[in-house]
Design a protein around this motif. Structure first.
Motif, mmCIF file in Angstrom:
data_model
loop_
_atom_site.group_PDB
_atom_site.id
_atom_site.type_symbol
_atom_site.label_atom_id
_atom_site.label_comp_id
_atom_site.label_asym_id
_atom_site.label_seq_id
_atom_site.Cartn_x
_atom_site.Cartn_y
_atom_site.Cartn_z
ATOM 1 N N ALA A 21 -28.474 -9.241 18.672
ATOM 2 C CA ALA A 21 -29.408 -8.477 17.820
ATOM 3 C C ALA A 21 -29.774 -7.148 18.475
ATOM 4 O O ALA A 21 -29.873 -6.115 17.798
ATOM 5 C CB ALA A 21 -30.667 -9.293 17.551
ATOM 6 N N ASN A 22 -29.970 -7.169 19.782
ATOM 7 C CA ASN A 22 -30.384 -5.933 20.445
ATOM 8 C C ASN A 22 -29.299 -4.864 20.409
ATOM 9 O O ASN A 22 -29.597 -3.677 20.260
ATOM 10 C CB ASN A 22 -30.811 -6.213 21.889
ATOM 11 C CG ASN A 22 -32.166 -6.898 21.944
ATOM 12 O OD1 ASN A 22 -32.971 -6.748 21.030
ATOM 13 N ND2 ASN A 22 -32.423 -7.650 22.989
ATOM 14 N N ARG A 23 -28.047 -5.273 20.543
ATOM 15 C CA ARG A 23 -26.954 -4.285 20.451
ATOM 16 C C ARG A 23 -26.942 -3.652 19.057
ATOM 17 O O ARG A 23 -26.821 -2.444 18.897
ATOM 18 C CB ARG A 23 -25.601 -4.943 20.746
ATOM 19 C CG ARG A 23 -25.272 -4.978 22.239
ATOM 20 C CD ARG A 23 -23.834 -5.398 22.479
ATOM 21 N NE ARG A 23 -23.560 -6.745 22.018
ATOM 22 C CZ ARG A 23 -23.840 -7.856 22.689
ATOM 23 N NH1 ARG A 23 -24.408 -7.777 23.884
ATOM 24 N NH2 ARG A 23 -23.572 -9.040 22.202
ATOM 25 N N GLN A 24 -27.115 -4.512 18.047
ATOM 26 C CA GLN A 24 -27.119 -4.018 16.660
ATOM 27 C C GLN A 24 -28.296 -3.058 16.433
ATOM 28 O O GLN A 24 -28.140 -1.994 15.837
ATOM 29 C CB GLN A 24 -27.266 -5.224 15.743
ATOM 30 C CG GLN A 24 -26.491 -5.142 14.448
ATOM 31 C CD GLN A 24 -26.734 -6.410 13.638
ATOM 32 O OE1 GLN A 24 -26.534 -7.519 14.139
ATOM 33 N NE2 GLN A 24 -27.181 -6.259 12.425
ATOM 34 N N THR A 25 -29.461 -3.451 16.926
ATOM 35 C CA THR A 25 -30.662 -2.624 16.709
ATOM 36 C C THR A 25 -30.544 -1.285 17.427
ATOM 37 O O THR A 25 -30.834 -0.227 16.849
ATOM 38 C CB THR A 25 -31.929 -3.334 17.239
ATOM 39 O OG1 THR A 25 -31.925 -4.676 16.786
ATOM 40 C CG2 THR A 25 -33.192 -2.652 16.772
ATOM 41 N N THR A 26 -30.118 -1.323 18.687
ATOM 42 C CA THR A 26 -30.055 -0.075 19.457
ATOM 43 C C THR A 26 -28.966 0.845 18.881
ATOM 44 O O THR A 26 -29.157 2.062 18.813
ATOM 45 C CB THR A 26 -29.812 -0.345 20.959
ATOM 46 O OG1 THR A 26 -28.689 -1.231 21.098
ATOM 47 C CG2 THR A 26 -31.017 -0.986 21.607
ATOM 48 N N ASP A 27 -27.847 0.262 18.433
ATOM 49 C CA ASP A 27 -26.794 1.092 17.810
ATOM 50 C C ASP A 27 -27.322 1.733 16.528
ATOM 51 O O ASP A 27 -27.050 2.905 16.251
ATOM 52 C CB ASP A 27 -25.552 0.248 17.472
ATOM 53 C CG ASP A 27 -24.746 -0.078 18.711
ATOM 54 O OD1 ASP A 27 -24.992 0.536 19.772
ATOM 55 O OD2 ASP A 27 -23.881 -0.974 18.638
ATOM 56 N N TYR A 28 -28.074 0.959 15.754
ATOM 57 C CA TYR A 28 -28.612 1.501 14.500
ATOM 58 C C TYR A 28 -29.583 2.659 14.794
ATOM 59 O O TYR A 28 -29.482 3.734 14.191
ATOM 60 C CB TYR A 28 -29.319 0.406 13.691
ATOM 61 C CG TYR A 28 -29.954 0.954 12.442
ATOM 62 C CD1 TYR A 28 -29.166 1.453 11.408
ATOM 63 C CD2 TYR A 28 -31.339 1.020 12.304
ATOM 64 C CE1 TYR A 28 -29.738 2.002 10.260
ATOM 65 C CE2 TYR A 28 -31.921 1.556 11.169
ATOM 66 C CZ TYR A 28 -31.118 2.043 10.152
ATOM 67 O OH TYR A 28 -31.679 2.586 9.030
ATOM 68 N N VAL A 29 -30.482 2.444 15.735
ATOM 69 C CA VAL A 29 -31.460 3.500 16.057
ATOM 70 C C VAL A 29 -30.727 4.740 16.585
ATOM 71 O O VAL A 29 -31.021 5.870 16.174
ATOM 72 C CB VAL A 29 -32.523 2.974 17.049
ATOM 73 C CG1 VAL A 29 -33.394 4.108 17.579
ATOM 74 C CG2 VAL A 29 -33.384 1.908 16.368
ATOM 75 N N ALA A 30 -29.737 4.528 17.440
ATOM 76 C CA ALA A 30 -28.972 5.671 17.979
ATOM 77 C C ALA A 30 -28.279 6.433 16.844
ATOM 78 O O ALA A 30 -28.189 7.668 16.875
ATOM 79 C CB ALA A 30 -27.954 5.187 19.005
ATOM 80 N N SER A 31 -27.838 5.702 15.819
ATOM 81 C CA SER A 31 -27.117 6.352 14.711
ATOM 82 C C SER A 31 -28.033 7.267 13.886
ATOM 83 O O SER A 31 -27.560 8.099 13.118
ATOM 84 C CB SER A 31 -26.466 5.300 13.794
ATOM 85 O OG SER A 31 -27.440 4.729 12.938
#
Ligand SMILES: C[S@@+](CC[C@H](N)C(=O)[O-])C[C@H]1O[C@@H](n2cnc3c(N)ncnc32)[C@H](O)[C@@H]1O
Length: 196
Positions: A21-31
């Motif tokens: 979940a954290n990888r998904q969340t951080t990638d989304y925020v970075a995007s």
């Protein structure tokens, strides 16, 4: 302070127990970031978001009120030269009005006595038309990690689910919010709204 005491174990929980979940969340925020952005991150913890945000923006100011957590952010971001790391309380920011294009405050709202004050501060320091991004764990108290954090002495002021998290923003009079949920052992609900 609690967070400085547990800083060493925080990354293990975030990367191993809730890595998906954290990888998904951080990638989304970075995007959501753009190369000309000047970004404020509050409650950056060990830099899990900072290390993904900084390479995508002009400048990142990463703050937290725990020096123990900030030390880890410093280590994680040592190769990045566009990041300022400093101690700061999200409910009492030292920055001038309209200083930033975006602000990120991840997984901290549920820890605060006065989350309304924190959001007021984010709105004050972000330019009109800028973006405020607030990812928060939902269904957290049902996770094994919550048990561990509680045993270690954490003090969670509130627990959200999808509905209560949406209500929270409505009650503050913030209606223009979009939400993105990443799933894993601790789901994270990313609230994004334009500062008007
Ligand atoms: C659950 S951790 C989240 C860290 C990081 N944002 C992440 O998602 O991995 C909560 C963080 O909020 C920080 N924090 C709690 N209250 C704060 C406040 N009033 N001002 C600034 N930081 C705060 C703690 O020191 C801790 O690093």
């Amino acid at each position: 302070m609690f967070w400085s005491r547990i800083a060493w174990i925080y990354d293990l929980i975030e990367n191993i127990y809730n890595g998906k979940a954290n990888r998904q969340t951080t990638d989304y925020v970075a995007s959501l970031m753009s190369k000309d952005d000047s970004v404020l991150e509050c409650a950056c913890g060990t830099g899990m978001f900072s290390v993904k945000i900084a390479p995508r923006v002009k400048q990142l100011t990463a703050t937290d009120f725990s020096d123990g957590m900030l030390k880890r952010t410093g280590k994680k971001c040592r190769k990045l030269d566009n990041i300022i790391i400093e101690n700061g309380d999200i409910t009492n920011l030292r920055f001038e009005n309209n200083s930033f294009d975006k602000a990120v405050a991840a997984n901290v709202i549920h820890l605060l006595d006065d989350p309304k004050k924190a959001i007021g501060e984010l709105k004050r320091v972000v330019k009109p038309g800028g973006q405020i991004i607030i990812p928060t764990y939902i269904h957290f108290k049902e996770s094994k990690a919550a048990n561990l954090f509680n045993k270690l002495g954490a003090d969670f002021k509130r627990h959200f689910d999808e509905n209560t998290y949406r209500e929270f923003f409505k009650e503050l009079g913030i209606e223009n919010v979009s939400f993105y949920v990443s799933e894993g052992r601790m789901n994270c609900d990313v609230a994004v709204f334009e500062n008007i």
